[in-house]
Design a protein around this motif. Structure first.
Motif, mmCIF file in Angstrom:
data_model
loop_
_atom_site.group_PDB
_atom_site.id
_atom_site.type_symbol
_atom_site.label_atom_id
_atom_site.label_comp_id
_atom_site.label_asym_id
_atom_site.label_seq_id
_atom_site.Cartn_x
_atom_site.Cartn_y
_atom_site.Cartn_z
ATOM 1 N N ILE A 103 0.623 -1.153 -0.022
ATOM 2 C CA ILE A 103 0.049 -0.077 0.139
ATOM 3 C C ILE A 103 1.420 1.844 -0.070
ATOM 4 N N GLY A 104 0.724 2.060 -1.089
ATOM 5 C CA GLY A 104 1.625 3.485 -0.964
ATOM 6 C C GLY A 104 1.420 4.337 -0.383
ATOM 7 N N GLY A 105 -0.289 4.499 0.058
ATOM 8 C CA GLY A 105 -0.287 5.499 0.495
ATOM 9 C C GLY A 105 -0.578 4.621 1.926
ATOM 10 N N ARG A 106 -2.051 5.658 2.859
ATOM 11 C CA ARG A 106 -2.174 5.177 4.046
ATOM 12 C C ARG A 106 -3.350 3.871 4.387
ATOM 13 N N LEU A 107 -3.351 3.224 5.419
ATOM 14 C CA LEU A 107 -4.377 3.054 5.688
ATOM 15 C C LEU A 107 -5.422 3.413 6.121
ATOM 16 N N VAL A 108 -6.563 3.266 5.901
ATOM 17 C CA VAL A 108 -7.584 4.298 5.925
ATOM 18 C C VAL A 108 -9.166 3.863 6.584
ATOM 19 N N GLY A 109 -9.424 3.771 7.789
ATOM 20 C CA GLY A 109 -11.111 3.901 8.481
ATOM 21 C C GLY A 109 -12.194 4.552 8.075
ATOM 22 N N ASP A 110 -13.628 4.008 7.922
ATOM 23 C CA ASP A 110 -13.887 5.295 7.613
ATOM 24 C C ASP A 110 -15.030 4.589 8.266
ATOM 25 N N VAL A 111 -15.348 5.661 9.177
ATOM 26 C CA VAL A 111 -16.197 5.632 10.695
ATOM 27 C C VAL A 111 -17.165 6.966 10.056
ATOM 28 N N SER A 112 -17.597 6.836 9.232
ATOM 29 C CA SER A 112 -18.486 8.825 8.915
ATOM 30 C C SER A 112 -20.026 8.175 9.232
ATOM 31 N N MET A 113 -20.261 6.843 9.475
ATOM 32 C CA MET A 113 -21.681 5.937 9.163
ATOM 33 C C MET A 113 -22.503 7.055 10.542
ATOM 34 N N LYS A 114 -21.107 7.399 11.949
ATOM 35 C CA LYS A 114 -22.125 7.409 12.827
ATOM 36 C C LYS A 114 -21.048 8.867 13.397
ATOM 37 N N ASP A 115 -21.799 9.463 14.678
ATOM 38 C CA ASP A 115 -20.731 10.858 14.801
ATOM 39 C C ASP A 115 -19.644 10.162 15.754
ATOM 40 N N SER A 116 -18.843 10.695 16.229
ATOM 41 C CA SER A 116 -17.549 9.930 17.222
ATOM 42 C C SER A 116 -17.237 10.191 18.678
ATOM 43 N N LEU A 117 -19.389 10.279 19.176
ATOM 44 C CA LEU A 117 -19.199 9.357 20.301
ATOM 45 C C LEU A 117 -19.204 8.834 21.030
ATOM 46 N N TYR A 118 -18.424 8.036 21.659
ATOM 47 C CA TYR A 118 -18.503 6.026 22.092
ATOM 48 C C TYR A 118 -19.474 5.977 22.998
ATOM 49 N N TYR A 119 -19.896 6.604 23.773
ATOM 50 C CA TYR A 119 -21.044 6.445 24.896
ATOM 51 C C TYR A 119 -22.453 7.477 24.634
ATOM 52 N N GLY A 120 -23.176 6.539 25.467
ATOM 53 C CA GLY A 120 -24.618 7.177 25.274
ATOM 54 C C GLY A 120 -24.834 8.352 25.823
ATOM 55 N N GLU A 121 -25.520 8.764 26.267
ATOM 56 C CA GLU A 121 -26.024 9.948 26.907
ATOM 57 C C GLU A 121 -27.277 9.189 28.065
ATOM 58 N N GLY A 122 -26.670 9.900 28.824
ATOM 59 C CA GLY A 122 -27.188 9.239 30.675
ATOM 60 C C GLY A 122 -26.188 8.090 31.116
ATOM 61 N N TRP A 123 -25.227 7.385 29.747
ATOM 62 C CA TRP A 123 -24.628 6.344 30.705
ATOM 63 C C TRP A 123 -23.774 6.348 31.465
ATOM 64 N N SER A 124 -23.280 5.512 32.374
ATOM 65 C CA SER A 124 -23.155 5.593 33.917
ATOM 66 C C SER A 124 -21.216 5.778 33.459
ATOM 67 N N TRP A 125 -21.023 6.759 33.750
ATOM 68 C CA TRP A 125 -19.384 6.939 33.512
ATOM 69 C C TRP A 125 -18.219 5.848 34.218
ATOM 70 N N ASP A 126 -19.063 4.970 35.137
ATOM 71 C CA ASP A 126 -17.875 4.308 35.563
ATOM 72 C C ASP A 126 -18.294 2.727 35.016
ATOM 73 N N ASP A 127 -19.559 2.865 34.265
ATOM 74 C CA ASP A 127 -19.284 0.913 32.987
ATOM 75 C C ASP A 127 -18.149 1.059 32.424
ATOM 76 N N ALA A 128 -17.688 2.283 32.152
ATOM 77 C CA ALA A 128 -16.289 2.141 30.687
ATOM 78 C C ALA A 128 -15.596 1.009 30.975
ATOM 79 N N ARG A 129 -15.607 0.620 32.103
ATOM 80 C CA ARG A 129 -14.450 -0.318 32.426
ATOM 81 C C ARG A 129 -15.004 -2.092 32.028
ATOM 82 N N PHE A 130 -16.387 -1.865 31.798
ATOM 83 C CA PHE A 130 -16.847 -3.590 31.930
ATOM 84 C C PHE A 130 -17.281 -3.156 30.874
ATOM 85 N N ASP A 131 -16.630 -5.054 29.766
ATOM 86 C CA ASP A 131 -17.177 -5.359 28.292
ATOM 87 C C ASP A 131 -19.068 -5.417 27.727
#
Length: 470
Positions: free
Chosen positions: A141-169
């Motif tokens: 690959i002469g250029g880059r390996l590029v990931g297109d994640v434009s289907m959704k916004d960049s927020l990893y978590y939902g509104e109203g999710w408990s912050w301390d649950d981020a450690r769990f699968d």
């Protein structure tokens, strides 16, 4: 002596008659009687039961009140998706080449992989993507390996999710490019007393580090902890405490799209394909599709309902959101708008409820038993939707989140329903086939109950009454 024997026989006969009378009571009366259960002294419940064959409401208690639904929210998400997107909808992950491949097999440009939020994307799928690139004759690959994640916004978590649950699968980061559910498997094996345990992580990748400070067979070291440095959104895997036996943990990584690209690069190199730097960006117009993977949306629906899987439910939710405005990244508000349209189609006002996410993790979700019942009734009237739903719901005493419930109850195998659990919330909603062959739809939401086992016991009693003959 005969007098005492006759008295005992009379009491026994009376007990049998009373038991028979209780079971012969109409269902509504039996359910009303259950509202006197001790669990409801300090908590409350909303319930609704509908006879689908007679097209009649059988029972309702506080059914129009709003409750946090917990994971029965997944019913609303998946039923809307099956209705709006269709039972034949697919979720794709594709690779594209932006540039020509020269005689030496070098791609004179970038290689793109576009994610469609396939929460079930795993090892076999990753191998297929790498094979698509190899079959295109690309050796570098002469250029880059590029990931297109434009289907959704960049927020990893939902509104109203408990912050301390981020450690769990059960609360992984949300991204359209997800591999192995965004998790790595950490295995800890104890060695000699006082020595470090052996720690292995699968798959191998350069997107995480391992910090092993655990010891073997030293009780004073405390409980074994396997996690990541989630407070600082780092992918440092932390192993602490006392290792006494082999332990496996699924640990969710931060920025799982980078994890995806790292593993894809490894798979390409295993095929002799040289890769450059990885990056994020959109697939440009004119890029050539090399191939990809496609998964039925019903696979995601099944996992979301059978296993109460939050990632699968959010993937379905964002597929709905994307259908509203495919030209831009989808948002949770878009998903809520699509569900609001479905609520309106049921003759309800969507402003009377609040939909914050697709999984029910959010503490901002508010629905009523009456609304959930309307979704279940609507699904029953659509043969294709109902067939997909029926297959995906947990079966009492058999599988999914109901595998260990109602095993010795008349409800065994007769109830198919979605469970829900949050702190203070326990819910159950689905269908019950009665002993005389009728089909009922039902919703139970226990609220303000701190011991979930008590709420589940109450729900199982309700389920029993639903299936036994009047």
């Amino acid at each position: 002596m005969n007098h005492l024997l006759n008295l005992r026989l009379t009491l026994l006969l009376l007990l049998v008659c009373l038991t028979g009378f209780a079971s012969a009571q109409p269902l509504a009366q039996r359910l009303q009687r259950l509202l006197g259960e001790p669990v409801l002294r300090q908590s409350e419940v909303g319930m609704a039961v509908y006879d689908l064959d007679a097209d009649t409401l059988v029972f309702a208690h506080q059914a129009e009140k709003l409750y946090r639904p917990a994971s029965v929210q997944k019913l609303v998400t998946t039923l809307t998706a099956l209705t709006q997107l269709g039972t034949d909808c697919e979720v794709r992950t594709d690779v594209f080449a932006d540039g020509a491949v020269d005689a030496d097999g070098t791609l004179q440009g970038d290689l793109y992989v576009r994610g469609g939020f396939d929460s079930e994307f795993g090892d076999a799928d990753m191998e297929r993507l790498a094979d698509c690139v190899a079959r295109a004759g690309i050796r570098s690959i002469g250029g880059r390996l590029v990931g297109d994640v434009s289907m959704k916004d960049s927020l990893y978590y939902g509104e109203g999710w408990s912050w301390d649950d981020a450690r769990f699968d059960f609360q992984p980061c949300l991204t359209p490019l997800v591999y192995r559910r965004g998790c790595v498997r950490v295995t800890v094996r104890p060695t000699a007393r006082g020595e470090e345990p052996v720690v292995t992580v699968e798959p191998a990748s350069d997107c995480y580090t391992v910090d092993n400070r655990a010891v073997s067979h030293v009780p004073g070291a405390g409980r074994l902890v396997v996690t990541r440095d989630w407070m600082y959104q780092s992918n440092a895997l932390l192993i602490r405490g006392n290792a006494t036996r082999r332990v496996e943990r699924e640990v969710p990584l931060f920025a799982p799209e980078q994890y995806f690209l790292s593993v894809l690069a490894d798979r390409l190199r295993a095929r002799g394909i040289e890769t450059g730097v990885t990056d994020l960006g959109r697939v440009p117009e004119g890029a050539r599709r090399l191939g990809g993977t496609a998964r039925p949306l019903t696979d995601l629906v099944r996992r979301a309902l059978k296993k109460s899987d939050n990632l699968a439910a959010e993937a379905v939710f964002y597929r709905l959101a994307h259908s509203l405005h495919p030209e831009r990244p989808a948002t949770a508000a878009d998903g809520a708008e699509v569900i609001g349209t479905a609520i309106r189609a049921l003759g309800r006002n969507p402003e009377d409820y609040n939909v914050a996410d697709g999984s029910g993790v959010s503490l901002y979700n508010y629905l009523s038993p009456d609304l959930l019942l309307a979704f279940l009734r609507s699904a029953y009237r659509d043969p294709q939707v109902f067939a997909a739903l029926w297959d995906a719901l947990p079966v009492a005493g058999v599988d999914g989140t109901l595998a260990h419930r109602m095993k010795a109850s008349p409800a065994h195998r007769r109830v198919r329903a979605k469970t829900g659990t949050l702190t203070g919330v326990s819910s159950l909603a689905g269908y019950a086939r009665t002993e005389d062959g009728r089909m009922l739809a039902f919703v139970i939401i226990n609220q303000n109950v701190l011991r979930g086992a008590r709420a589940r016991a109450f729900q199982d009693k309700v389920a029993r009454e639903l299936v036994v003959k009047d």
